[in-house]
Design a protein around this motif. Sequence first.
Motif, mmCIF file in Angstrom:
data_model
loop_
_atom_site.group_PDB
_atom_site.id
_atom_site.type_symbol
_atom_site.label_atom_id
_atom_site.label_comp_id
_atom_site.label_asym_id
_atom_site.label_seq_id
_atom_site.Cartn_x
_atom_site.Cartn_y
_atom_site.Cartn_z
ATOM 1 N N TRP A 41 13.245 31.019 79.658
ATOM 2 C CA TRP A 41 14.045 29.909 79.142
ATOM 3 C C TRP A 41 13.458 29.391 77.827
ATOM 4 O O TRP A 41 14.186 29.136 76.861
ATOM 5 N N LEU A 44 14.293 31.883 75.029
ATOM 6 C CA LEU A 44 15.695 31.793 74.603
ATOM 7 C C LEU A 44 15.931 30.551 73.756
ATOM 8 O O LEU A 44 16.659 30.594 72.756
ATOM 9 N N ASN A 45 15.324 29.437 74.147
ATOM 10 C CA ASN A 45 15.437 28.199 73.368
ATOM 11 C C ASN A 45 14.839 28.362 71.977
ATOM 12 O O ASN A 45 15.383 27.887 70.974
ATOM 13 N N ILE A 47 14.496 31.135 70.324
ATOM 14 C CA ILE A 47 15.356 32.026 69.531
ATOM 15 C C ILE A 47 16.524 31.235 68.941
ATOM 16 O O ILE A 47 16.890 31.406 67.766
ATOM 17 N N ASP A 48 17.100 30.350 69.758
ATOM 18 C CA ASP A 48 18.190 29.488 69.256
ATOM 19 C C ASP A 48 17.705 28.604 68.100
ATOM 20 O O ASP A 48 18.439 28.365 67.143
ATOM 21 N N GLU A 49 16.454 28.150 68.209
ATOM 22 C CA GLU A 49 15.918 27.237 67.200
ATOM 23 C C GLU A 49 15.543 27.947 65.908
ATOM 24 O O GLU A 49 15.825 27.450 64.806
ATOM 25 N N TYR A 50 14.901 29.119 66.040
ATOM 26 C CA TYR A 50 14.367 29.784 64.850
ATOM 27 C C TYR A 50 15.216 30.963 64.373
ATOM 28 O O TYR A 50 15.037 31.454 63.258
ATOM 29 N N GLY A 51 16.103 31.454 65.231
ATOM 30 C CA GLY A 51 17.030 32.507 64.832
ATOM 31 C C GLY A 51 16.424 33.885 64.682
ATOM 32 O O GLY A 51 17.093 34.831 64.278
ATOM 33 N N GLU A 53 13.697 36.638 66.770
ATOM 34 C CA GLU A 53 12.975 36.837 68.034
ATOM 35 C C GLU A 53 11.463 36.876 67.853
ATOM 36 O O GLU A 53 10.721 36.326 68.665
ATOM 37 N N ALA A 56 10.288 33.398 67.005
ATOM 38 C CA ALA A 56 10.429 32.568 68.202
ATOM 39 C C ALA A 56 9.276 32.823 69.181
ATOM 40 O O ALA A 56 8.703 31.880 69.746
#
Length: 486
Positions: A41, A44-45, A47-51, A53, A56
């Motif tokens: 989790w 995934l968060n 990755i959403d924040e930094y775009g 992998e 992240a």
Amino acid sequence: MKTRKIIFSILFIVATIAIILPMLYGTMHSVPYSDDYDFEWTSLNAIDEYGNEIKAAIKASLNMYENWEGTYVSDCIIYYIRPYSRWGLKGYQTVMTLNLLFYIFSMMFLFRTVFKKNWHLPYLMALIMTACITDYWGFKELFYWYVGAFQYSFNLSFAFLALGFLILLFENDNKGQNILYAIMSCGCGFIASGGSLEIAAANCAVLLLFLVYNVRKLKEKVLIAFPFIVAVINAAISAFAPGNFKRSEGYMENDGISKGIIDAVFDTFTCWVNEHKQILGNYFFILLLVVLFFFIIIGNVIVISDHKLDIKNILLFAVGMVFAEYITAFPVCYGYHSSELTYKRTSYSYRLIASILIIFFVACLAQYVAQEIKKKNISSKIVSAVAIITTVICISGAIGSYKEGIHYLLITDSTNGIGAEFYANRVDILDRLSSAEKGSDVYIVEPSTYSNALLGPGITENKDDYVNQSVSRFFGLNSVVVEFKD
């Protein structure tokens, strides 16, 4: 002679498969456990924040480094791979299976490097002990639990490789090859020291011992010092992580204790004594050592080198073994402020490392005893009689100890249907969680099944439990409760 060699090779292959297959059953029936959900989790968060992998994974691992633990190399790998969210359950099981096979390969590589052409029996003993240490839960935490595996067994595999490449570096005279071996040993030692401090300590201790034993050749073989230097530097980076101190202070505050480094020195000694009572209380392990010991003596097997061993070498090996074991336990005793290896993964890792060191020592001791027997012209019949009597004495207790290990439990649970039923129930839980409506409260009732050989997700009846909350976040739910009823 050729026929004998073929028969031996066949027996070795059959024995290896018989040991490995039940363990593979376990990894192929593994499911995400405990904080696997929290790590996935978090990844995934991030990755959403930094775009990105990779970015992240690095950011998430640095956050752990600052606030919880220094295992930044392992954490970065854990956050990046995230097998369950990336590839689903089959992907998770594939990663766990590959990790087990990597461990088996790396240990084989080390034993072949150390014992040369006579590596087969000592390697089999170490492989058997991996599956037969009387601490089955610890095995599960090292090989079925993704986060546990990539902070312990994965790093231990790299520690095996680091030492193996170091030995090749030491024994080789080709300059080009030596640079390659040095790079490989340094790289593997770096990764080994970037996970659990228990594994990092063992890695550094063994690499240091290798240097000490070969100090006279250090000037002409200066490259052999580099793997130890790299391993120690990375271990120090891991050890001095702010998160380690925050976590340690939290434990002391919660438990109302105040202990320092001096206390840890004495705690580690107490731990060493108690752990060896457990290790040497495993009669199955004693039986393996007896078989190894007399096989080397009766077969007059040279396991270390073509040079004779003397009592000085044996004493040095004994001191080195104790030193490495003590150093391995120290960071755990210091970090948790206890004279016990608090968690199953830490006690299992210690017993595994100690068992391998003991196997190495017993092999050396047997070679030395064989030399002394030859000098004194002691009859081979007397030696054979002692071997048979000792083995028979050990067998009765060994059966009971074997039944307490994961190997026996895996065989029984995979053949009596318990393992299949347990696994089916846990998969059903995951399926229902993944198909539940986002933001909902999920209450699941499952038949009460239990397997000593396999791990479940770790979800409880308490919605406020850490694992339950991690599962809720991962699946996007408000709360999760799983109740098991007869």
